[in-house]
Structure formats: C-alpha cells, structure tokens
Design an enzyme around this catalytic site. Structure first.
Site, PDB file in Angstrom:
ATOM      1  N   GLU A 130      68.952 -73.288 -30.326  1.00 38.11           N
ATOM      2  CA  GLU A 130      67.874 -72.286 -30.338  1.00 38.11           C
ATOM      3  C   GLU A 130      67.365 -72.238 -31.771  1.00 38.11           C
ATOM      4  OE1 GLU A 130      66.627 -70.665 -27.834  1.00 38.11           O
ATOM      5  OE2 GLU A 130      68.103 -70.860 -26.237  1.00 38.11           O
ATOM      6  N   CYS A 163      62.589 -65.081 -34.922  1.00 38.50           N
ATOM      7  CA  CYS A 163      62.177 -66.446 -34.552  1.00 38.50           C
ATOM      8  C   CYS A 163      60.911 -66.453 -33.710  1.00 38.50           C
ATOM      9  CB  CYS A 163      63.303 -67.142 -33.805  1.00 38.50           C
ATOM     10  SG  CYS A 163      63.847 -66.223 -32.363  1.00 38.50           S
TER      11      CYS A 163
HETATM   12  P1  NAD Z   1      70.778 -70.939 -40.572  1.00 43.54           P
HETATM   13  O1  NAD Z   1      70.485 -72.183 -39.825  1.00 43.54           O
HETATM   14  O2  NAD Z   1      70.743 -70.967 -42.044  1.00 43.54           O
HETATM   15  O3  NAD Z   1      72.259 -70.409 -40.193  1.00 43.54           O
HETATM   16  C1  NAD Z   1      72.681 -70.196 -38.863  1.00 43.54           C
HETATM   17  C2  NAD Z   1      74.185 -70.371 -38.776  1.00 43.54           C
HETATM   18  O4  NAD Z   1      74.523 -71.693 -39.144  1.00 43.54           O
HETATM   19  C3  NAD Z   1      74.985 -69.430 -39.682  1.00 43.54           C
HETATM   20  O5  NAD Z   1      76.099 -68.946 -38.960  1.00 43.54           O
HETATM   21  C4  NAD Z   1      75.423 -70.333 -40.831  1.00 43.54           C
HETATM   22  O6  NAD Z   1      76.676 -69.969 -41.379  1.00 43.54           O
HETATM   23  C5  NAD Z   1      75.517 -71.685 -40.156  1.00 43.54           C
HETATM   24  N1  NAD Z   1      75.223 -72.789 -41.076  1.00 43.54           N
HETATM   25  C6  NAD Z   1      74.333 -72.774 -42.126  1.00 43.54           C
HETATM   26  N2  NAD Z   1      74.320 -73.973 -42.735  1.00 43.54           N
HETATM   27  C7  NAD Z   1      75.188 -74.757 -42.060  1.00 43.54           C
HETATM   28  C8  NAD Z   1      75.631 -76.103 -42.202  1.00 43.54           C
HETATM   29  N3  NAD Z   1      75.162 -76.887 -43.196  1.00 43.54           N
HETATM   30  N4  NAD Z   1      76.551 -76.592 -41.324  1.00 43.54           N
HETATM   31  C9  NAD Z   1      77.024 -75.812 -40.332  1.00 43.54           C
HETATM   32  N5  NAD Z   1      76.663 -74.530 -40.156  1.00 43.54           N
HETATM   33  C10 NAD Z   1      75.758 -74.009 -40.997  1.00 43.54           C
HETATM   34  O7  NAD Z   1      69.801 -69.848 -39.966  1.00 43.54           O
HETATM   35  P2  NAD Z   1      69.599 -68.321 -40.398  1.00 43.54           P
HETATM   36  O8  NAD Z   1      68.987 -68.266 -41.758  1.00 43.54           O
HETATM   37  O9  NAD Z   1      70.853 -67.556 -40.166  1.00 43.54           O
HETATM   38  O10 NAD Z   1      68.528 -67.857 -39.304  1.00 43.54           O
HETATM   39  C11 NAD Z   1      67.164 -68.050 -39.464  1.00 43.54           C
HETATM   40  C12 NAD Z   1      66.667 -69.228 -38.639  1.00 43.54           C
HETATM   41  O11 NAD Z   1      67.101 -69.134 -37.304  1.00 43.54           O
HETATM   42  C13 NAD Z   1      65.155 -69.266 -38.556  1.00 43.54           C
HETATM   43  O12 NAD Z   1      64.714 -70.588 -38.656  1.00 43.54           O
HETATM   44  C14 NAD Z   1      64.854 -68.732 -37.166  1.00 43.54           C
HETATM   45  O13 NAD Z   1      63.636 -69.141 -36.618  1.00 43.54           O
HETATM   46  C15 NAD Z   1      66.016 -69.265 -36.399  1.00 43.54           C
HETATM   47  N6  NAD Z   1      66.265 -68.449 -35.221  1.00 43.54           N
HETATM   48  C16 NAD Z   1      66.028 -68.969 -33.993  1.00 43.54           C
HETATM   49  C17 NAD Z   1      66.238 -68.171 -32.875  1.00 43.54           C
HETATM   50  C18 NAD Z   1      66.001 -68.667 -31.479  1.00 43.54           C
HETATM   51  O14 NAD Z   1      66.412 -68.001 -30.548  1.00 43.54           O
HETATM   52  N7  NAD Z   1      65.361 -69.804 -31.286  1.00 43.54           N
HETATM   53  C19 NAD Z   1      66.661 -66.860 -33.043  1.00 43.54           C
HETATM   54  C20 NAD Z   1      66.881 -66.380 -34.319  1.00 43.54           C
HETATM   55  C21 NAD Z   1      66.692 -67.185 -35.410  1.00 43.54           C
END
Ligand code: NAD
Length: 483
Positions: free
Chosen positions: A224, A258
């Site tokens: 997602e 998002c």
């Molecule tokens: P992010 O991708 O930075 O982090 C999400 C999760 O991934 C966190 O738990 C983090 O610890 C983990 N993570 C981060 N880097 C990682 C890596 N290198 N390897 C493994 N795990 C890792 O996202 P965020 O800043 O928490 O959220 C914002 C983003 O999420 C935006 O792009 C938003 O559009 C998207 N989002 C999408 C939805 C949806 O339903 N499609 C919903 C909410 C947010």
C-alpha cells in the site's frame, strides 16, 4: 490541550528475541488456522472492545506524536478500524464457507470448490501517519483469515506504537499476534525471516526494498504505497462543494495522508473562483487570520523536523521558481507548523510536481481541454486516488475510462477509503494488492483449489496412454473446437 504520557516506553527486542517470537508463531500457526469462524469473531470482538476502551489513550498518543486533533483521530483511526472489524464479523462465516464452482463437460462426474485458508505467519509493516488504522485494519483481515501476525509499527509515531503494543498484548497471546517496535534495522531484520505474507504500507521507495526482501523467501506481498493523487475540477463543478472537500481532506492529518488531494487540475474558466473558495473554506475551518490559524486546535503538525523541512523546501522551491502563494505560506520550524497553502502558476520544473507533497501545500494547474488533463495524469505514475468534481455524467465516465489507478471518488474526497465493500489500494507505483473488507481477507488467504472425482467411470479414462485411440482422437477434435 490533551493529557499525554511524558514519553512512551518503547520495548525493543534483540534479533534473537525477534527470531524466537517468529518461530513460536510458526510452530503455533496450525492451531490458529484450525480456529472456526466463531472463535475468530470472538478475537475480533476483543480487539474492537479494546479500541473502545482505549479511545482516549489513542487520542492522547496521536496528540503526543504530531498534535492530531482528537476528533480526527476518531474519524480516521478508531472508527475506521472498528467499522472494518464489525464488517469482517458480519461476513466472516460466508467468507470462510468453501465456494463450489462448476465443472466443464470433460470433467463430468467430478466436483470442485475453493477454500480460503490462512497464509500462515504474516508480517505487517506500518507507517506513522495513521498508526492504528493502517496496522489494525490489515490485522483484522489477517485474524479473520486465521493467520499469526507480527506488526512492526513506525518508529516516527512512538507513542502510538507503544500503545499499539499494549492493546495488541491485551487481546492476543504473542505466539498469535505480537507488536515489535523499532526502526529500519528492526524492519530489515524482520524482512530477513521467512514470513508467508508481507503487508507493507509506506513509501514507494521502501515498498521496492520490501518486495526485494520478500523475493528471497518468495513471500507474497501487499504493498500500500503513496504517490500524487490528482483532483480534477471542470467548469460545471459545484465549486463550493469541491473547495470544502478538497480543503478538508488536504488538511486532515496535517496533509500527511496517502489519499490526500496532492494537486488540482482545474478548468481555466473557474481557476480564480476555485482559489477564492479554497481560501474561504480554509478561513472558515481554521481561522480568519494567519495568527488564528496557527492557534487552531484542528491542524496537526508535521511529524518530525526532517519532514517539516522537506515540505518547506518544496514551498521555497516553488516560490523561488516563480510560483505564487495565493493563500497561506507561513511556517514555524520550532513547532513544525506549516499553514494550509494554495499555490498557483507554479512552473513545470518545480519539485512540487515531481514528488508526493504529504503536507499542507496545494498547487493548482490550469487546463483547457479534457484531453490535456487526461494526458497530464496518464503521463505520470498511476495515482492511489483520483478525485473528480463535475456535474457532467459523460465527462466523468470519459475521464474514468481513459485514466488508470487505485480508487476514484466523484464530487467528494476520501469516500473510497471509508467503504469496506470497496477494495482499497493502488496500481504499480501506488501499490500492489488490495485491502479492506473481503479484499483484505482474500489478501491474507490462500485460495486452495479442491477437485474431487466421484464417478466410478471417470471421463479422464479416455485420455490415458497409450494415446491415439479412435475415441480419444474424436474427443480431442471435438474439445479443440467446442470446449
Ligand atoms: P516509510 O516507507 O518511510 O516507512 C514505513 C515503514 O517502513 C516504517 O515502519 C519504517 O520503519 C519502515 N522502513 C523504512 N525504511 C525501511 C527500509 N529501508 N527497510 C525496511 N523497512 C523500512 O513511510 P512513512 O514515512 O512511514 O509513511 C509515508 C508514506 O506512506 C507516504 O508515501 C504515503 O503515501 C504512504 N502511505 C500509503 C498508504 C496507503 O494506504 N497506500 C497509507 C499511508 C501512507
């Protein structure tokens, strides 16, 4: 102002402890899989009631994490999760009932059914922006499907993550569902374990890392992801309605959503009128003056300094290249405050057109013809959400038919998320797989085909070697043309 715990008590497990937890779940998975619909509904009720009990704690945790207004917490976190849980409870028995499917003539005498079985041990990795919603809705689907689950919430909403651990701990034994707090290192360690399914919500860049890690074990994935969700406003749109909804969902959660409207494509003949309406609604929602808006209890803050700076840089870059601030534009780094801001005439090379904004900035682009607007959208990665404001049915149909992406919402914003009867998710850059309702249940289930021979004289006898009998040739000739 809301009462909050001074600092959350984070529980960080060592890699060895995480491994042990994972293998405990692996050993326990078949017992969980054996649970019937009644037992699973009881588990879902436990989670539901815990969220009701902890309503104020959830509000407090999100206030502590990024000053999210209490009513927004109810609307976009607790109510969403609980309505998904009740939906799953209402439909679970029918979802779990094996589905009989027909058989073709050559297989006469046999029967066929599809059974939805749990995938096994699943990993949910969540983002910080809706920490309860985006970890617990997938959890509800996973539990409904009969899985064991490890949840890794984001480190950037630590109060919420700690409360999530507490709530899940009150509802489930760790060998069935557990929350593992921690940062990227913890996430990467978890990704090295052979989970059966990984459900990731977060940025597109990290989604690629997750998919690569999943490939090592051939785990299935649900991604997602994010991206730029456009809004299209044509010359027939109810501009007041459009502005009221765009401004509301843009500002919900500090713009850190998002499915927030990322930018607006507006017909040139109503561009200026829409700008005025957007300003009017922002003033009505959050205050008449910049000072009043800064004091508004209904505007969240950017989650951390780095994110504040990155959104502020987008604003500075747009203005530096000649974009115009039609409304808003003030900010305060110390409190990570950024005013709801409408931008017009932003040049094509500004960075705001390239990356997901994820904050209070709303750039507008004029368009002249429908083809031009559709062409602009289709030249970019497929969006997670797409909003259309128009009174012309034929226009709406044309635009839906000629574009692609996740959900579409007409003359409103975000409705597509709140209905558990609709699959939620993107396409390619904005995601893979769907969540919510039955789609979420299916995502955490393996559709197992069960075919059974009943006939004492099976039709398959015709196809046994040695090949080439007259009957076989007749059957093949007939099948190749007619079946
Ligand atoms: P992010 O991708 O930075 O982090 C999400 C999760 O991934 C966190 O738990 C983090 O610890 C983990 N993570 C981060 N880097 C990682 C890596 N290198 N390897 C493994 N795990 C890792 O996202 P965020 O800043 O928490 O959220 C914002 C983003 O999420 C935006 O792009 C938003 O559009 C998207 N989002 C999408 C939805 C949806 O339903 N499609 C919903 C909410 C947010």
């Amino acid at each position: 102002m809301m009462e909050v715990a001074a600092s959350p008590t984070q529980s960080v497990l060592t890699p060895d402890q995480i491994s042990k937890l994972f293998y405990r779940q692996q050993a326990h998975q078949y017992e969980v899989a054996r649970s019937n619909a009644r037992a699973r509904k009881a588990k879902l009720w436990r989670l539901h009631d815990a969220l009701v009990r902890h309503r104020e704690d959830i509000r407090a945790a999100l206030w502590a994490d990024f000053k999210k207004p209490a009513h927004e917490v109810d609307i976009s976190e607790t109510i969403c999760v609980n309505s998904e849980i009740r939906h799953a409870i209402r439909h679970l028995s029918s979802w779990l009932t094996p589905r009989r499917v027909g058989v073709r003539l050559p297989l006469l005498g046999s029967s066929a059914q599809i059974r939805y079985e749990p995938k096994g041990v699943c990993l949910i990795i969540g983002p910080w922006n809706f920490p309860f919603n985006l970890n617990l809705i997938p959890l509800a689907s996973a539990v409904a499907a009969g899985n064991c689950v490890v949840i890794k919430p984001s480190e950037h909403a630590p109060h919420s993550a700690a409360l999530l651990r507490q709530i899940v701990g009150e509802c489930f034994a760790p060998e069935e569902v557990a929350v593992v707090e921690g940062d990227v290192d913890v996430a990467q360690y978890l990704l090295s374990l052979p989970f059966n399914h990984i459900f990731f919500t977060g940025s597109t860049g990290v989604g690629k890392i997750v998919m690569q890690a999943a490939a090592q074990h051939l785990a299935s994935v649900t991604l997602e992801l994010g991206g730029k969700s456009p809004v299209l406003v044509d010359e027939t749109a109810d501009l007041d309605r459009a502005a009221s909804r765009i401004m509301w969902i843009k500002c919900l959660n500090g713009g850190q959503t998002c499915i927030a409207p990322d930018y607006v494509l507006v017909h040139e003949s109503v561009h200026d009128a829409l700008v005025q309406k957007l300003q009017a609604w922002a003033e009505r929602y959050y205050g008449l003056t910049p000072a009043a808006r800064r004091q508004s209890p209904d505007l969240s803050r950017m989650v951390h300094d780095r994110h504040f700076q990155s959104v502020k840089n987008l604003l500075d870059d747009a203005v530096g290249r000649g974009g115009r601030v039609a409304f808003g534009g003030q900010s305060d780094a110390a409190t990570r405050y950024l005013e709801p801001t409408v931008l017009t005439d932003v040049p094509e090379d500004a960075r705001i057109w390239e990356q997901e904004i994820f904050g209070y900035l709303l750039p507008l682009r004029r368009y002249t013809t429908t083809e031009e607007a559709i062409g602009y959208i289709n030249a970019r990665p497929q969006p997670l959400s797409f909003y259309i404001f128009s009174r012309r049915e034929s226009y709406i149909e044309k635009v839906i038919r000629e574009t692609r992406g996740g959900g579409v919402c007409i003359n409103e914003c975000a409705l597509q998320f709140f209905n558990p009867n609709l699959p939620f998710g993107g396409q390619n850059a904005s995601g893979i797989g769907k969540s919510h309702g039955e789609s979420g249940f299916l995502e955490f289930s393996n559709a197992r085909s069960v075919a059974r021979q009943h006939s004492p004289f099976p039709s398959t006898n015709i196809f046994l070697p040695p090949y080439g009998s007259r009957l076989m040739n007749l059957a093949l000739n007939w099948m190749i043309r007619w079946l």
